[in-house]
Design a protein around this motif. Structure first.
Motif, mmCIF file in Angstrom:
data_model
loop_
_atom_site.group_PDB
_atom_site.id
_atom_site.type_symbol
_atom_site.label_atom_id
_atom_site.label_comp_id
_atom_site.label_asym_id
_atom_site.label_seq_id
_atom_site.Cartn_x
_atom_site.Cartn_y
_atom_site.Cartn_z
ATOM 1 N N PHE A 31 -0.218 5.980 6.006
ATOM 2 C CA PHE A 31 0.802 6.802 5.029
ATOM 3 C C PHE A 31 -0.179 7.312 3.740
ATOM 4 O O PHE A 31 -1.394 6.965 3.559
ATOM 5 C CB PHE A 31 1.749 5.986 4.497
ATOM 6 C CG PHE A 31 2.696 5.347 5.551
ATOM 7 C CD1 PHE A 31 3.488 6.366 6.335
ATOM 8 C CD2 PHE A 31 2.469 4.098 6.079
ATOM 9 C CE1 PHE A 31 4.452 5.762 7.578
ATOM 10 C CE2 PHE A 31 3.563 3.666 7.026
ATOM 11 C CZ PHE A 31 4.255 4.527 7.878
ATOM 12 N N PRO A 36 3.539 2.842 -1.072
ATOM 13 C CA PRO A 36 3.526 1.303 -1.024
ATOM 14 C C PRO A 36 2.662 0.622 -0.389
ATOM 15 O O PRO A 36 2.159 -0.410 -0.533
ATOM 16 C CB PRO A 36 4.855 0.691 -0.997
ATOM 17 C CG PRO A 36 5.552 2.046 -0.233
ATOM 18 C CD PRO A 36 4.777 3.280 -0.749
ATOM 19 N N THR A 37 2.376 1.176 1.119
ATOM 20 C CA THR A 37 1.466 0.632 1.960
ATOM 21 C C THR A 37 -0.007 0.757 1.503
ATOM 22 O O THR A 37 -0.940 -0.033 1.282
ATOM 23 C CB THR A 37 1.577 1.257 3.296
ATOM 24 O OG1 THR A 37 2.999 1.130 3.497
ATOM 25 C CG2 THR A 37 0.731 0.237 4.271
ATOM 26 N N HIS A 87 2.417 -1.929 8.860
ATOM 27 C CA HIS A 87 3.510 -2.687 8.843
ATOM 28 C C HIS A 87 4.331 -2.782 9.804
ATOM 29 O O HIS A 87 3.827 -2.506 11.106
ATOM 30 C CB HIS A 87 4.588 -2.278 7.296
ATOM 31 C CG HIS A 87 4.706 -0.888 7.352
ATOM 32 N ND1 HIS A 87 5.290 -0.254 8.511
ATOM 33 C CD2 HIS A 87 5.299 0.098 6.437
ATOM 34 C CE1 HIS A 87 5.650 0.990 8.294
ATOM 35 N NE2 HIS A 87 5.663 1.129 7.155
ATOM 36 N N ALA A 151 9.450 8.312 5.526
ATOM 37 C CA ALA A 151 8.099 8.534 5.711
ATOM 38 C C ALA A 151 7.981 8.726 7.375
ATOM 39 O O ALA A 151 6.953 8.454 7.870
ATOM 40 C CB ALA A 151 7.260 7.482 5.295
ATOM 41 N N ALA A 155 8.417 4.626 10.280
ATOM 42 C CA ALA A 155 8.302 4.165 9.085
ATOM 43 C C ALA A 155 9.373 3.020 8.552
ATOM 44 O O ALA A 155 10.601 3.232 9.315
ATOM 45 C CB ALA A 155 8.365 5.431 7.922
ATOM 46 N N VAL A 156 9.306 2.342 7.933
ATOM 47 C CA VAL A 156 10.378 1.122 7.433
ATOM 48 C C VAL A 156 11.297 1.852 6.523
ATOM 49 O O VAL A 156 12.523 1.556 6.566
ATOM 50 C CB VAL A 156 9.707 0.017 6.522
ATOM 51 C CG1 VAL A 156 9.109 -0.909 7.425
ATOM 52 C CG2 VAL A 156 8.743 0.337 5.451
ATOM 53 N N SER A 157 11.004 3.009 5.688
ATOM 54 C CA SER A 157 11.817 3.871 5.090
ATOM 55 C C SER A 157 13.066 4.284 5.887
ATOM 56 O O SER A 157 14.067 4.409 5.760
ATOM 57 C CB SER A 157 11.219 4.703 4.372
ATOM 58 O OG SER A 157 10.265 5.565 5.166
ATOM 59 N N GLY A 179 4.602 10.092 3.905
ATOM 60 C CA GLY A 179 4.683 8.841 3.241
ATOM 61 C C GLY A 179 5.528 8.508 2.260
ATOM 62 O O GLY A 179 6.261 9.785 1.614
ATOM 63 N N THR A 180 5.963 7.542 1.600
ATOM 64 C CA THR A 180 6.913 7.529 0.704
ATOM 65 C C THR A 180 6.360 7.766 -0.691
ATOM 66 O O THR A 180 7.102 7.876 -1.760
ATOM 67 C CB THR A 180 7.875 6.175 0.678
ATOM 68 O OG1 THR A 180 6.988 5.004 0.647
ATOM 69 C CG2 THR A 180 8.634 6.219 1.909
ATOM 70 N N ASP A 197 12.896 2.212 -0.130
ATOM 71 C CA ASP A 197 11.368 2.127 -0.159
ATOM 72 C C ASP A 197 10.995 0.535 -0.711
ATOM 73 O O ASP A 197 11.672 0.196 -1.467
ATOM 74 C CB ASP A 197 10.705 3.050 -1.038
ATOM 75 C CG ASP A 197 9.432 3.287 -0.722
ATOM 76 O OD1 ASP A 197 8.878 3.021 0.392
ATOM 77 O OD2 ASP A 197 8.611 4.001 -1.766
ATOM 78 N N GLN A 198 9.819 0.316 -0.343
ATOM 79 C CA GLN A 198 9.088 -1.054 -0.806
ATOM 80 C C GLN A 198 9.013 -1.262 -2.440
ATOM 81 O O GLN A 198 8.431 -0.331 -3.120
ATOM 82 C CB GLN A 198 7.815 -1.246 -0.048
ATOM 83 C CG GLN A 198 7.641 -1.476 1.484
ATOM 84 C CD GLN A 198 7.052 -0.149 2.165
ATOM 85 O OE1 GLN A 198 7.817 0.846 1.968
ATOM 86 N NE2 GLN A 198 5.979 -0.446 2.633
#
Ligand code: ASP
Length: 319
Positions: A31, A36-37, A87, A151, A155-157, A179-180, A197-198
């Motif tokens: 990302f 955050p990553t 992730h 993202a 993506a986790v978002s 990416g976020t 987001d993280q």
């Protein structure tokens, strides 16, 4: 004669092990820089580089919710000079994409897990909802106008946003970013409404009140934001998204290199400066059993088994 050959081979592998690494190692991040990553990668990369005696160069390979980077690493030279941090997307992409050009369980070596990171639900500063209940009410009345940044698929978002919409029984327009990091810039600029987001990116913005903040995605409150309620305690029963990170290498990377990178990872996760920085950003270092290749491999398999049916049932796919 046989013994002589064996001794020579042992000496050669000893030399290779003693020499590795002789040049900078590329750490691929799937990302955008500043997100955050990327923050987790740069924080541990700095410390790992110190124990390996070479620079770890962070390289951001963007696109398709992290799958472009994963595919790049799957096909990179297995020489110990390309490693990869990813992730939950390493598992969830398997369900989200009909056909992936790589296999997360066959094309990689597993080095170890890093840290677990909660997510936070945010909106732009002038979003007309002071708390979660108001957000639910407002979004219900304006469902066709709401947009959610993420993202990309994988993506986790994206995952968090998908689960949140499902919990509310709503469907919003999604706006994918690389990416976020850039998604957060758009949120701060008021160009998008909502972002999940993280904490490794969001805590500074929450503390400086540059965004609206509605809660954390863990079952328990977190130490880094002790006053923040969970979404679960505000009525979204069992809502939980926790982001985990693993470090990988291309399949066939020599064991000497994998062992040295794993030792550097374990050292980084004990390095007081690294630990303090990650803690401040809400990240929790994983227990030692998870910092191992086997700890990552079995976890990844379990996550694939857990998420793929959920995602398929939700019917979200990309080709
Ligand atoms: N937070 C991101 C995600 O949704 C990725 C990033 O930019 O770190 O997966």
């Amino acid at each position: 004669m046989k013994i002589a050959v064996l001794l020579l081979a042992l000496a050669a592998s000893g030399i290779a092990a003693a020499q590795y690494p002789t040049r900078p190692i590329n750490l691929i991040v799937p990302f955008a820089a500043g997100g955050p990553t990327d923050v987790v990668a740069r924080t541990i990369g700095l410390s790992m580089g110190k124990s390996l005696g070479v620079t770890i160069v962070v390289e951001n390979k963007l696109g398709a919710g992290g799958t472009i980077a994963a595919n790049y690493v799957a096909k990179a030279a297995p020489d110990g000079y390309t490693i990869f941090i990813h992730h939950n997307g390493m598992a969830t992409a398997t369900g989200l994409y009909r056909k992936l050009p790589y296999d997360p369980m066959k094309d990689f070596e597993y080095i170890g897990q890093v840290a677990d990171v909660p997510m936070t639900l945010l909106a732009r500063k002038d979003f007309p909802a002071n708390n979660l209940q108001e957000l639910i009410k407002y979004t219900k009345a304006n469902e066709d106008k709401i947009n959610l940044a993420n993202a990309g698929l994988g993506a986790v978002s994206h995952l968090c946003g998908m689960l949140f919409q499902r919990a509310l029984g709503q469907k919003w327009t999604t706006v994918p970013f690389s990416g976020t990091g850039p998604a957060m810039t758009a949120l701060l600029g008021g160009q998008v409404d909502i972002l999940c987001d993280q904490t490794t990116q969001t805590i500074p913005h929450i503390k400086s009140e540059k965004v609206r903040f509605y809660g954390v995605t863990t079952k328990q409150r977190i130490q880094a934001l002790p006053d923040a309620p969970t979404l679960d305690e505000q009525g979204l029963k069992d809502f939980e998204v926790l982001v985990w990170h693993g470090i990988y290498a291309p399949k066939g990377t020599p064991p000497e290199a994998l062992n040295r990178v794993n030792a550097a990872l374990r050292a980084a996760l004990k390095d007081p400066l690294t630990v303090a920085k990650l803690k401040e950003l809400g990240a929790e270092i994983v227990p030692e059993s998870k910092q191992s290749p086997e700890g990552l491999r079995t976890w990844l398999q379990a996550e694939i088994d857990k998420w793929v049916p959920v995602i398929r049932a939700a019917g979200t796919f990309a080709d």
